[in-house]
Design a protein around this motif. Structure first.
Motif, short mmCIF file in Angstrom:
data_model
loop_
_atom_site.label_atom_id
_atom_site.label_comp_id
_atom_site.label_asym_id
_atom_site.label_seq_id
_atom_site.Cartn_x
_atom_site.Cartn_y
_atom_site.Cartn_z
N THR A 22 0.84 -1.29 -0.09
CA THR A 22 -0.14 0.14 0.00
C THR A 22 0.95 1.17 -0.09
OG1 THR A 22 -1.65 -1.23 1.34
CG2 THR A 22 -1.92 1.12 0.84
N GLY A 58 0.27 9.51 10.93
CA GLY A 58 0.29 8.68 11.58
C GLY A 58 1.71 7.78 11.49
N ALA A 78 3.73 6.62 13.68
CA ALA A 78 3.98 5.65 14.53
C ALA A 78 3.56 4.23 14.05
CB ALA A 78 3.86 5.97 15.76
N ALA A 82 2.15 1.11 11.70
CA ALA A 82 2.59 0.23 10.83
C ALA A 82 2.89 0.91 9.47
CB ALA A 82 2.05 -1.18 10.73
N VAL A 83 1.86 1.51 8.75
CA VAL A 83 2.01 2.08 7.65
C VAL A 83 3.05 3.33 7.78
CG1 VAL A 83 0.66 3.80 6.09
CG2 VAL A 83 -0.29 1.83 6.70
N SER A 103 1.79 11.02 18.52
CA SER A 103 1.68 11.74 19.85
C SER A 103 3.28 11.93 20.54
CB SER A 103 0.85 11.02 20.80
OG SER A 103 1.57 9.71 20.92
N ASN A 141 6.06 9.30 20.82
CA ASN A 141 6.89 8.56 19.78
C ASN A 141 7.85 9.40 18.92
OD1 ASN A 141 5.54 6.03 19.52
ND2 ASN A 141 3.67 6.86 19.12
N TYR A 146 0.22 15.82 16.80
CA TYR A 146 -1.31 16.07 16.39
C TYR A 146 -2.05 16.40 17.57
CZ TYR A 146 -2.53 11.12 17.85
OH TYR A 146 -2.60 10.19 18.63
N ILE A 189 -4.96 6.68 2.28
CA ILE A 189 -5.42 5.27 2.17
C ILE A 189 -6.49 5.01 3.27
CG2 ILE A 189 -3.10 4.42 1.63
CD1 ILE A 189 -2.69 3.62 4.26
N ARG A 190 -7.17 6.05 3.61
CA ARG A 190 -8.12 5.86 4.50
C ARG A 190 -9.55 6.45 3.99
NH1 ARG A 190 -10.87 3.49 7.64
NH2 ARG A 190 -11.11 3.97 9.73
N THR A 229 -6.34 5.45 -2.59
CA THR A 229 -5.87 4.16 -3.11
C THR A 229 -6.15 2.92 -1.97
OG1 THR A 229 -3.45 4.33 -1.97
CG2 THR A 229 -3.82 5.33 -3.92
N THR A 240 -5.13 -1.39 -1.78
CA THR A 240 -3.75 -2.29 -1.75
C THR A 240 -4.12 -3.03 -3.18
OG1 THR A 240 -3.78 -2.63 0.42
CG2 THR A 240 -2.29 -4.01 -0.87
N GLY A 245 -5.69 1.91 18.74
CA GLY A 245 -5.21 2.87 17.78
C GLY A 245 -3.71 3.42 18.17
N HIS A 246 -3.02 2.76 19.06
CA HIS A 246 -1.91 3.32 19.41
C HIS A 246 -0.46 2.28 19.42
CE1 HIS A 246 -3.41 7.22 19.99
NE2 HIS A 246 -4.41 6.53 20.88
N ALA A 247 -0.68 1.25 18.65
CA ALA A 247 0.49 0.33 18.70
C ALA A 247 1.48 1.09 17.85
CB ALA A 247 -0.05 -0.91 17.72
N1 LIG Z 1 -6.44 1.72 1.81
C1 LIG Z 1 -5.54 0.36 1.93
O1 LIG Z 1 -5.06 -0.57 1.17
C2 LIG Z 1 -4.99 0.56 3.32
C3 LIG Z 1 -3.88 -0.48 3.77
C4 LIG Z 1 -3.18 -0.58 4.78
C5 LIG Z 1 -3.62 0.19 5.97
N2 LIG Z 1 -4.88 1.11 5.82
C6 LIG Z 1 -5.39 1.84 6.76
O2 LIG Z 1 -4.12 2.88 7.14
C7 LIG Z 1 -4.36 3.19 8.47
C8 LIG Z 1 -3.23 3.01 9.06
O3 LIG Z 1 -2.78 1.66 9.41
P1 LIG Z 1 -1.71 1.43 10.35
O4 LIG Z 1 -1.44 -0.30 10.18
O5 LIG Z 1 -0.56 2.09 10.28
O6 LIG Z 1 -2.47 1.46 11.82
P2 LIG Z 1 -1.88 1.20 12.98
O7 LIG Z 1 -0.74 0.55 13.00
O8 LIG Z 1 -3.01 0.75 14.00
O9 LIG Z 1 -1.79 2.81 13.41
C9 LIG Z 1 -1.48 2.97 15.22
C10 LIG Z 1 -0.72 4.25 15.11
O10 LIG Z 1 -1.64 5.74 14.71
C11 LIG Z 1 -1.21 6.55 15.19
N3 LIG Z 1 -2.33 7.67 15.53
C12 LIG Z 1 -3.52 7.49 16.01
N4 LIG Z 1 -4.23 8.58 16.05
C13 LIG Z 1 -3.39 9.45 15.15
C14 LIG Z 1 -3.73 10.76 14.71
N5 LIG Z 1 -4.83 11.30 14.99
N6 LIG Z 1 -2.72 11.01 13.86
C15 LIG Z 1 -1.77 10.68 13.93
N7 LIG Z 1 -1.44 9.45 14.38
C16 LIG Z 1 -2.49 8.79 14.81
C17 LIG Z 1 -0.77 5.99 16.80
O11 LIG Z 1 0.28 7.10 17.16
P3 LIG Z 1 0.38 7.75 18.59
O12 LIG Z 1 0.48 6.54 19.67
O13 LIG Z 1 1.50 8.53 18.59
O14 LIG Z 1 -1.11 8.42 18.54
C18 LIG Z 1 -0.38 4.55 16.50
O15 LIG Z 1 1.38 4.51 16.52
C19 LIG Z 1 -5.57 1.99 9.05
O16 LIG Z 1 -6.81 3.00 9.08
C20 LIG Z 1 -5.53 1.15 8.05
O17 LIG Z 1 -6.84 0.45 7.93
C21 LIG Z 1 -5.46 1.34 4.26
#
Ligand SMILES: NC(=O)c1ccc[n+]([C@@H]2O[C@H](COP(=O)([O-])OP(=O)(O)OC[C@H]3O[C@@H](n4cnc5c(N)ncnc54)[C@H](OP(=O)(O)O)[C@@H]3O)[C@@H](O)[C@H]2O)c1
Length: 310
Positions: free
Chosen positions: A131, A152, A154, A156-157, A177, A180, A195, A235-236, A254, A256, A298-300
């Motif tokens: 992605t 975001g 911190a 996985a993305v 936050s 991180n 943020y 991607i959201r 977009t 994946t 939401g904070h991994a």
């Molecule tokens: N369209 C696609 O094909 C696709 C593919 C993959 C993922 N995604 C989407 O992309 C998003 C991110 O995925 P992910 O795997 O990275 O999720 P994740 O690992 O669960 O993201 C957690 C992180 O989000 C941060 N966070 C929470 N609220 C925030 C905010 N308001 N502003 C900035 N950072 C914030 C947290 O940091 P803090 O602890 O510092 O708050 C935490 O480290 C998800 O919604 C997922 O569904 C979409």
């Protein structure tokens, strides 16, 4: 085989242990004995029923579309991998995933695991890797010297996005936050914006690319930090094409794309390049409900991974 699956949508409690048959493979498919599965926010979006009616799922449905493991059987037309090979794989989203002992995947969604990566690290890669790679490189047209904002950082993305952008010579701003900030500077971010207490618009102006992972207000405000000709990739959340046109920018939502060439490229970046895999925690497969609850907070920091052997 042991599997954790859902038959109805709802809270984590709908994830239940099943004894299901080992999947039969088609001639172009590969049977993988799963070592680790990555838990994605997408897993619990599906579990909650948010994709109901959009994707036709088999029930009981095994979630988890990022896996690492060892090939145990190959179909007669499979040429990409061999039996006994350690691999990393992803799965079409309308098929059973990896919260199980075995998974059957098409040969186009499986690649050899580099020896330099552990199975846990490998399971963090496929969907996020594809992605982010597609968002930044294909849609974002990222090039050396670009200024990139990744929301975001911190997650996985974000962790992959920051490293990928830096490896291509970009200047990277990200949001997270305060807990991180040090970590994100350590993986290469040039500016980290809290943020909770700051407006990213005060720090970021005339950027070339924004990668949005948050939708809502964050996406809405992101149109205003791009230069003319800049690219906004979410991607959201769905983007407003009309608004983008009026501002002279490109905007894309977009999803994946399961493309083997991109998967090889991404896995190689981790295996042989400068990108490092980070996972927040490893849960035994038996504790998958807890893994979901944790992910939903939401904070991994990085990926949550399941150990399918325990
Ligand atoms: N369209 C696609 O094909 C696709 C593919 C993959 C993922 N995604 C989407 O992309 C998003 C991110 O995925 P992910 O795997 O990275 O999720 P994740 O690992 O669960 O993201 C957690 C992180 O989000 C941060 N966070 C929470 N609220 C925030 C905010 N308001 N502003 C900035 N950072 C914030 C947290 O940091 P803090 O602890 O510092 O708050 C935490 O480290 C998800 O919604 C997922 O569904 C979409």
């Amino acid at each position: 085989m042991r599997a954790f699956a859902i038959e109805t949508y709802g809270e984590p409690e709908v994830l239940k242990a099943y004894d299901l048959p080992i999947p039969e493979i088609q001639e172009d498919e590969v049977l993988i004995e799963v070592e680790n599965t990555g838990v994605s926010p997408y897993d619990w979006h599906v579990r909650r029923g948010e994709q109901e009616g959009k994707i036709d799922y088999p029930m009981p449905l095994i979630l988890g579309w990022d896996v690492s493991g060892v090939v145990r059987k190959i179909g007669s037309k499979v040429t990409n991998v061999t039996e006994g090979m350690p691999v990393v794989a992803t799965q079409k989203l309308n098929k059973n995933g990896g919260y199980a002992e075995f998974i059957a995947v098409n040969q186009n969604t499986v690649v050899k695991k580099p020896e330099s990566l552990s199975f846990e690290e490998a399971a963090t890669i496929p969907i996020n890797g594809l992605t982010v790679y597609q968002a930044l490189i294909k849609y974002g047209k990222l090039s050396h010297g670009d200024k990139v904002l990744i929301h975001g950082g911190a997650g996985a993305v974000g962790i992959f996005g920051i490293q990928l952008a830096k490896s291509k010579g970009a200047y990277v701003a990200t949001t997270a936050s305060s807990r991180n900030h040090e970590f994100l500077k350590g993986i290469g971010a040039d500016i980290v914006i809290d943020y909770n207490t700051e407006n990213f618009e005060d720090e970021v102006k005339d950027f070339d690319i924004v990668l949005d992972t948050q939708a809502g207000d964050t996406l809405e405000r992101s149109y205003y930090v791009l230069r003319k000709g800049g690219r906004l990739i979410s991607i959201r959340g769905q983007v407003d094409k009309e608004k983008a046109k009026n501002k002279g920018i490109e905007a894309y939502f977009t999803w994946t794309e399961l493309n083997r060439e991109d998967l090889i490229e991404v896995v190689n970046l981790y295996g042989y390049g400068e990108i490092k895999a980070y996972f927040d925690s490893i849960f035994p497969l038996t504790l998958v409900k807890e893994a979901h609850r944790f992910s939903e907070l939401g904070h991994a920091r990085g990926k949550i991974v399941l150990n399918n052997k325990i």
